[in-house]
Design a protein around this motif. Sequence first.
Motif, PDB file in Angstrom:
ATOM      1  N   ALA A 110       0.848  -1.211   0.000  1.00 36.18           N
ATOM      2  CA  ALA A 110       0.000   0.000   0.000  1.00 36.18           C
ATOM      3  C   ALA A 110       0.877   1.252   0.000  1.00 36.18           C
ATOM      4  O   ALA A 110       0.621   2.212  -0.743  1.00 36.18           O
ATOM      5  N   TYR A 111       1.949   1.219   0.793  1.00 38.17           N
ATOM      6  CA  TYR A 111       2.862   2.374   0.877  1.00 38.17           C
ATOM      7  C   TYR A 111       3.584   2.611  -0.464  1.00 38.17           C
ATOM      8  O   TYR A 111       3.602   3.733  -0.984  1.00 38.17           O
ATOM      9  N   VAL A 112       4.144   1.539  -1.008  1.00 36.32           N
ATOM     10  CA  VAL A 112       4.903   1.668  -2.270  1.00 36.32           C
ATOM     11  C   VAL A 112       3.964   2.093  -3.404  1.00 36.32           C
ATOM     12  O   VAL A 112       4.323   2.941  -4.232  1.00 36.32           O
ATOM     13  N   SER A 113       2.755   1.514  -3.427  1.00 37.97           N
ATOM     14  CA  SER A 113       1.785   1.873  -4.480  1.00 37.97           C
ATOM     15  C   SER A 113       1.522   3.370  -4.444  1.00 37.97           C
ATOM     16  O   SER A 113       1.505   4.042  -5.480  1.00 37.97           O
ATOM     17  N   LYS A 114       1.325   3.900  -3.221  1.00 39.26           N
ATOM     18  CA  LYS A 114       1.053   5.339  -3.101  1.00 39.26           C
ATOM     19  C   LYS A 114       2.258   6.143  -3.597  1.00 39.26           C
ATOM     20  O   LYS A 114       2.131   7.100  -4.355  1.00 39.26           O
ATOM     21  N   LYS A 115       3.447   5.720  -3.170  1.00 33.27           N
ATOM     22  CA  LYS A 115       4.663   6.453  -3.552  1.00 33.27           C
ATOM     23  C   LYS A 115       4.879   6.441  -5.066  1.00 33.27           C
ATOM     24  O   LYS A 115       5.429   7.375  -5.630  1.00 33.27           O
ATOM     25  N   LEU A 116       4.474   5.336  -5.709  1.00 33.63           N
ATOM     26  CA  LEU A 116       4.680   5.226  -7.160  1.00 33.63           C
ATOM     27  C   LEU A 116       3.483   5.789  -7.938  1.00 33.63           C
ATOM     28  O   LEU A 116       3.412   5.659  -9.156  1.00 33.63           O
ATOM     29  N   GLY A 117       2.531   6.366  -7.193  1.00 32.20           N
ATOM     30  CA  GLY A 117       1.352   6.943  -7.848  1.00 32.20           C
ATOM     31  C   GLY A 117       0.418   5.889  -8.405  1.00 32.20           C
ATOM     32  O   GLY A 117      -0.348   6.143  -9.324  1.00 32.20           O
ATOM     33  N   LYS A 118       0.480   4.652  -7.833  1.00 38.20           N
ATOM     34  CA  LYS A 118      -0.392   3.585  -8.344  1.00 38.20           C
ATOM     35  C   LYS A 118      -1.471   3.217  -7.340  1.00 38.20           C
ATOM     36  O   LYS A 118      -2.151   2.213  -7.479  1.00 38.20           O
TER      37      LYS A 118
END
Length: 293
Positions: A284-292
């Motif tokens: 969830a964190y990485v998705s947000k950071k990558l704009g996904k």
Amino acid sequence: MMNNNNHLVNLNPHLKKYDEDTLFHIGFSSAQDNLPEMFGDVKFVCMGGTAGRMRKYSEAFSRELEVEWTDYTKGERYGIFKAGPILCISHGIGKPSASIVLHEVIKLVNYAGCQDVVFIRMGTCGGINCEAGTVVVTNKALDEMLKPEYNLHVLGKLITRPTQLSQELAEDIISCKPSSNNFDIIRGNTLCTSDFFEGQARLDGAFCHYEEEDKMEYLKKVRDAGVRNIEMESAVVAGLCNAAQIKAAVVCVTLLDRLKTDQITLTHDQLSKYEKRPMDVILAYVSKKLGKG
Ligand code: R2B
Ligand code: URA
């Protein structure tokens, strides 16, 4: 070709003198591998105990984020997998094993020229006053004396590195709710020990010279120091990332409540379910950071 892309701060000044740096335990060479091409896009280094779990995490990252997956594992010590901008590496059990791979991975991201990289340990742990399956995001790692320190003997002297983790990163991670949000995510201090049995006040090791009351007295002292979980690598991740001024986080799932029991008796299915939780949080964190997200 020696890549002297020394953009991380405080790294060893002697490294500049080497024409080739062999990263022996992870199987790369600064001169023979094109590290910028292989790893230059890495933004997140995720670490956890076993190669099998890190393989599964990397496969899930690749599937969910629709990014390319590569198995870069060379030897048998540590598993190394890449899912787009996420490098997933196993660190084995305990501070010495984690320290060795962290030295080499920090050098790897430096030679590769990675920018603004974040390190995250995604692991398992024992809980303090929380039910099994709770995810704990660490504030600071404490040693057995309850000090926020990673201590190492160097040249016969004890050197100390602070183990406070980035509050900003911890808050960022906690604010990203995973889609399977049916478990508690809490923040707390983490006790980082050099042993699983006596070092964690268990009564079920091969040796034990203390009684139940002594164990409980220590664990309550640990709880009163704001500790919510116990594991064996957080202090190294915090200490070495602080030394390199790399932002780091430790996100672990509890497998038992140490105020209630010592033995881990989870079924295979329960263990698999719980082990997925740090992954869900970080996805969830990485998705947000990558704009996904
Ligand atoms: C958590 O689990 C392992 C011990 O079972 C150790 O690597 C840790 O930190
Ligand atoms: N890992 C630890 O280090 N301790 C536990 O109690 C469980 C997992």
